[in-house]
Design a protein around this motif. Structure first.
Motif, PDB file in Angstrom:
ATOM      1  N   ILE A  10       8.135   0.998  -1.935  1.00  0.00           N
ATOM      2  CA  ILE A  10       7.403   1.377  -0.721  1.00  0.00           C
ATOM      3  C   ILE A  10       7.288   0.137   0.154  1.00  0.00           C
ATOM      4  O   ILE A  10       6.641  -0.844  -0.224  1.00  0.00           O
ATOM      5  CB  ILE A  10       6.019   1.944  -1.061  1.00  0.00           C
ATOM      6  CG1 ILE A  10       6.166   3.266  -1.830  1.00  0.00           C
ATOM      7  CG2 ILE A  10       5.198   2.157   0.204  1.00  0.00           C
ATOM      8  CD1 ILE A  10       4.845   3.889  -2.221  1.00  0.00           C
ATOM      9  N   LYS A  11       7.952   0.204   1.331  1.00  0.00           N
ATOM     10  CA  LYS A  11       7.965  -0.947   2.221  1.00  0.00           C
ATOM     11  C   LYS A  11       6.573  -1.234   2.757  1.00  0.00           C
ATOM     12  O   LYS A  11       6.075  -2.359   2.675  1.00  0.00           O
ATOM     13  CB  LYS A  11       8.941  -0.687   3.383  1.00  0.00           C
ATOM     14  CG  LYS A  11       9.037  -1.831   4.385  1.00  0.00           C
ATOM     15  CD  LYS A  11       9.623  -3.067   3.738  1.00  0.00           C
ATOM     16  CE  LYS A  11       9.774  -4.202   4.752  1.00  0.00           C
ATOM     17  NZ  LYS A  11      10.209  -5.451   4.110  1.00  0.00           N
ATOM     18  N   LEU A  44       2.674   0.923   3.374  1.00  0.00           N
ATOM     19  CA  LEU A  44       1.894   2.162   3.360  1.00  0.00           C
ATOM     20  C   LEU A  44       0.412   1.800   3.392  1.00  0.00           C
ATOM     21  O   LEU A  44      -0.064   1.016   2.574  1.00  0.00           O
ATOM     22  CB  LEU A  44       2.202   2.975   2.096  1.00  0.00           C
ATOM     23  CG  LEU A  44       1.364   4.249   1.914  1.00  0.00           C
ATOM     24  CD1 LEU A  44       1.682   5.265   3.014  1.00  0.00           C
ATOM     25  CD2 LEU A  44       1.622   4.863   0.530  1.00  0.00           C
ATOM     26  N   GLY A  99       7.358   8.435  -3.956  1.00  0.00           N
ATOM     27  CA  GLY A  99       6.392   7.372  -4.200  1.00  0.00           C
ATOM     28  C   GLY A  99       4.963   7.835  -4.343  1.00  0.00           C
ATOM     29  O   GLY A  99       4.035   7.012  -4.254  1.00  0.00           O
ATOM     30  N   THR A 112       3.510   6.300  -7.309  1.00  0.00           N
ATOM     31  CA  THR A 112       3.455   4.855  -7.068  1.00  0.00           C
ATOM     32  C   THR A 112       2.109   4.451  -6.484  1.00  0.00           C
ATOM     33  O   THR A 112       1.596   3.356  -6.772  1.00  0.00           O
ATOM     34  CB  THR A 112       4.597   4.431  -6.136  1.00  0.00           C
ATOM     35  OG1 THR A 112       5.842   4.716  -6.762  1.00  0.00           O
ATOM     36  CG2 THR A 112       4.526   2.930  -5.822  1.00  0.00           C
ATOM     37  N   THR A 113       1.510   5.329  -5.647  1.00  0.00           N
ATOM     38  CA  THR A 113       0.201   4.983  -5.071  1.00  0.00           C
ATOM     39  C   THR A 113      -0.853   4.849  -6.175  1.00  0.00           C
ATOM     40  O   THR A 113      -1.704   3.955  -6.132  1.00  0.00           O
ATOM     41  CB  THR A 113      -0.227   6.058  -4.059  1.00  0.00           C
ATOM     42  OG1 THR A 113      -0.335   7.324  -4.729  1.00  0.00           O
ATOM     43  CG2 THR A 113       0.779   6.162  -2.919  1.00  0.00           C
ATOM     44  N   THR A 151      10.916  -4.395  -5.464  1.00  0.00           N
ATOM     45  CA  THR A 151      11.788  -3.487  -4.710  1.00  0.00           C
ATOM     46  C   THR A 151      13.235  -3.763  -5.100  1.00  0.00           C
ATOM     47  O   THR A 151      13.641  -4.917  -5.296  1.00  0.00           O
ATOM     48  CB  THR A 151      11.593  -3.701  -3.202  1.00  0.00           C
ATOM     49  OG1 THR A 151      10.222  -3.441  -2.888  1.00  0.00           O
ATOM     50  CG2 THR A 151      12.477  -2.768  -2.394  1.00  0.00           C
ATOM     51  N   GLN A 211       9.326  11.037   3.347  1.00  0.00           N
ATOM     52  CA  GLN A 211       8.449   9.882   3.367  1.00  0.00           C
ATOM     53  C   GLN A 211       7.029  10.367   3.091  1.00  0.00           C
ATOM     54  O   GLN A 211       6.669  11.499   3.443  1.00  0.00           O
ATOM     55  CB  GLN A 211       8.504   9.175   4.732  1.00  0.00           C
ATOM     56  CG  GLN A 211       9.875   8.631   5.090  1.00  0.00           C
ATOM     57  CD  GLN A 211      10.301   7.498   4.180  1.00  0.00           C
ATOM     58  OE1 GLN A 211       9.461   6.726   3.736  1.00  0.00           O
ATOM     59  NE2 GLN A 211      11.606   7.404   3.908  1.00  0.00           N
ATOM     60  N   LEU A 212       6.243   9.523   2.482  1.00  0.00           N
ATOM     61  CA  LEU A 212       4.884   9.932   2.135  1.00  0.00           C
ATOM     62  C   LEU A 212       4.094  10.268   3.393  1.00  0.00           C
ATOM     63  O   LEU A 212       4.156   9.566   4.412  1.00  0.00           O
ATOM     64  CB  LEU A 212       4.173   8.831   1.346  1.00  0.00           C
ATOM     65  CG  LEU A 212       4.720   8.526  -0.048  1.00  0.00           C
ATOM     66  CD1 LEU A 212       3.870   7.436  -0.695  1.00  0.00           C
ATOM     67  CD2 LEU A 212       4.717   9.769  -0.928  1.00  0.00           C
TER      68      LEU A 212
END
Length: 675
Positions: free
Chosen positions: A17-18, A20, A38, A41-42, A65, A661-662
């Motif tokens: 995740i670049k 967020l 992702g 991932t959060t 990454t 995308q989230l």
């Protein structure tokens, strides 16, 4: 109750995740995303920020990454920052995971040497230790995971830990309370006798095993005894009578043998032989009495003479030892005098050499620094001082020599006196004593030779009784009686040998009977042993039955406690129910901990929606128990159409195919009774 709310969660280059930012402000949220977009991932970032672990409770998960080819992308700072409201107080935590590049000596380019993690609390840099302490002051790691994930309790905790936690929540039930609740268990108090239930179970299991082992061996032992018992139809009573009859016959034969051995004619001859031997000894003693008396007297005098010689020889040896000691002392004293004389001669020579010494001094003196000649008055002063030192040194040494010389002379005078004393003792005492003792020894040895010659003469003058006519006559009579006794014994031997042969035949027959009787006795003993083993088998079975009864009481106790404990635990939850014991085939109980809903086990029958809502129900109870409200992350939330009521912040991770995308939506979730 402590309330923890997530205000904002920021991710930078974390697990792909670049960037967020999830701005929650303590409210509920839904995070939408396609598979692998992702969402989880959060939650991983949230837990890593607090405890260095992901949502699967792993520490070694990949944070960095990756490039398209799967390699790690370098020179990035992987950052997670979270702001929390803790009972209304804002606290910001941040961690940065980055690469460490080191330029070694002599190298132009830095090399990758590992990773470092930087920690911040409210933008204040901290060590890992202090950061961990700050997090622990907010909430315990294990408690926080239980309160933030609906699946953690059922899917990541060991069942033993789940069971212990449930008992901690509701409180365990004492053995006394369980026994008091069921009248049929009253006897347990007496059986336990102060022991714990677990200890009693171990004792019973051990005793039952021992009894079983013994019960298994008893039939084997009985079978072995039966196989070893021979079949016999012997008339035992008749056989005993025959043995008694044979032993009576053997006793009679023994008496016959004694009578033969002790025949009257032999006894008479033996008495006559004894009388002749006594008469012969008396003749010898009376014949030699006078001559032997003189021999004995001379032997005594000879021993006295030998003793006198030994005493004088001992005195001579002691006198010689003392003479030799005095000689050694005189030799040592003389040596010491010689040493002292040599020392005094050296002192005389040294004194003469000192008298011969003259003072020598050079008047040519120069300054050691500038190398110029010193003034005349200064040279004279130096010369006078040197002369004074020379004279003082010579005088001092002469005085020392004069003091040392008399010491040696005095010592020699004392030694000479000691030598004179030793010589006086040697000449006036020891040498005359030596001559006196040698004279005494010569006289004693002469006396010894005299008594020795007399003894030999006395011994040769003792008459020989064996050559007398009377002694010879008695000897002939003895030899005649001995020959007659020998002949009588030979005839008796033949008779005794016949009797012994009859006795041996009877012994052989008796031994056969006795062997049969012994065999019968062994059979009877084996039968008695079988009866003992059978009695033991009955007693062991009775003991085992008593243990079984106690086991039944303990199992009834456990069933009663199971019901009471299960009811108490289940009463703490609205939807979740728990199976704490499993019934075995033999009726025994095994401890377990399985979550159920409407009888359906969590691990084998519940769908995802039911699992999540049951997990939320458990979190509600745990939150009340620990007094903490924490944000809840619900993964795979798309499976649930309605969540049960919760009192805390709920963050739903929803699979949405269209969201590559989230996407985060802040909206209140309607909490209704979903189950």
């Amino acid at each position: 109750m402590k309330k923890i709310e997530l205000v904002v969660l920021k991710l930078r280059d974390f697990k792909g995740i670049k960037s967020l930012d999830i701005q929650l402000d303590g409210g509920n949220a839904e995070i939408f995303g396609d598979n692998e977009a992702g969402k989880t991932t959060t939650f991983d970032a949230f837990l890593w920020l607090l405890f260095d672990k992901d949502s699967n409770n792993k520490k070694d998960f990949a944070i960095k990454t990756l490039n398209g080819d799967g390699t790690e992308r370098h020179n990035l700072e992987h950052t997670v920052e979270g702001s929390f409201l803790i009972d209304g107080v804002l606290v910001t935590l941040k961690k940065i995971y980055k690469e460490k590049w080191t330029k070694k000596r002599g190298q132009a380019v830095a090399e990758f040497t590992g990773h470092v993690v930087e920690h911040f609390v409210d933008d204040v840099p901290m060590s890992k230790k202090d950061y961990t302490a700050a997090v622990e002051s907010i909430v315990d790691e294990e408690v926080f995971k239980l309160l933030t994930s609906p699946t953690y309790f059922n899917e990541q905790m060991k069942w033993q830990d789940r069971r212990a936690l449930l008992i901690e929540i509701c409180g365990d039930i004492s053995d006394e309370d369980v026994i008091a609740s069921n009248q049929s268990l009253a006897k347990l108090n007496e059986l336990l006798n102060g022991k714990s239930m677990e200890d009693m179970k171990k004792i019973i299991a051990s005793q039952k095993k021992q009894i079983n082992d013994q019960l298994e061996m008893i039939p084997v032992r009985i079978d072995e005894i039966n196989k070893m018992m021979p079949e016999t139809t012997v008339d035992i009573e008749k056989m005993r009578q025959q043995v008694e009859q044979i032993e009576a016959e053997m006793d009679e034969l023994q008496q016959q043998k004694i009578r033969v051995k002790n025949g009257e004619s032999i006894l008479i001859k033996q008495r006559q032989l004894q009388e002749l031997e006594m008469k012969q000894n008396d003749l010898k003693r009376s014949f030699e009495a006078d001559s032997l008396q003189e021999v004995h007297k001379l032997q005594v005098r000879l021993q006295e003479a030998q003793g006198n010689v030994q005493i004088i020889q001992s005195e001579i040896r002691m006198n010689e030892v003392e003479k030799q000691a005095i000689g050694r002392d005189i030799q040592a004293f003389t040596g010491r005098i010689t040493q002292n004389e040599a020392s005094m001669q050296k002192l005389r020579e040294e004194f003469a050499s000192l008298n011969a010494l003259t003072f020598e001094y050079s008047d040519e003196c120069e300054c050691p620094t500038c190398k110029q000649a010193l003034p005349k008055e200064q040279v004279e002063a130096v010369r006078a001082e040197a002369l004074a030192q020379f004279n003082e040194r010579i005088s001092k040494r002469k005085a020392e020599i004069k003091a040392e010389g008399p010491v040696f002379a005095d010592e020699n005078t004392q030694i000479q006196a000691q030598i004179q004393t030793k010589n006086e003792k040697l000449n006036s005492v020891l040498i005359p004593k030596s001559k006196e003792l040698n004279d005494k020894l010569a006289a004693a040895e002469k006396e010894l030779v005299k008594f020795n010659e007399k003894l030999q003469q006395a011994q040769t003058s003792v008459p020989d009784v064996t050559v007398t006519d009377e002694y010879k006559s008695i000897t002939l009579q003895i030899e005649g009686l001995q020959a007659e006794i020998k002949q009588l014994n030979e005839h008796a031997y033949e008779a005794v040998a016949g009797i012994d042969e009859e006795i041996e035949k009877l012994k052989f027959i008796r031994n056969g009977y006795n062997n049969a009787l012994s065999q019968h006795a062994n059979i009877e003993a084996s039968k008695e042993r079988i009866i003992e083993l059978e009695d033991q088998q009955v007693k062991l079975a009775q003991e085992y039955e008593k243990l079984e009864q106690t086991t039944f009481l303990i199992e009834e106790f456990i069933r009663t406690k199971v019901n009471m404990l299960t009811e108490r635990i289940n009463s703490k939850f609205k939807y979740a129910r728990f199976k704490l014991f499993d019934t075995q085939v033999n009726g025994g109980l095994n401890e377990v901990c399985e979550t159920t809903f409407k009888g359906v086990p969590y691990g084998t029958g519940l769908n995802n929606a039911a699992k999540i809502n049951v997990g939320l129900d458990i979190i509600n109870t745990l939150s009340a128990h620990y007094g903490i409200l924490a944000p809840i992350f619900v993964d795979n939330a798309e499976a649930v159409t309605k969540f049960i009521d919760v009192e805390t912040q709920l963050i739903s991770l929803v699979v949405s195919e269209k969201d590559k995308q989230l996407r985060v939506e802040l909206e209140p979730i309607e909490y209704k009774e979903a189950i």
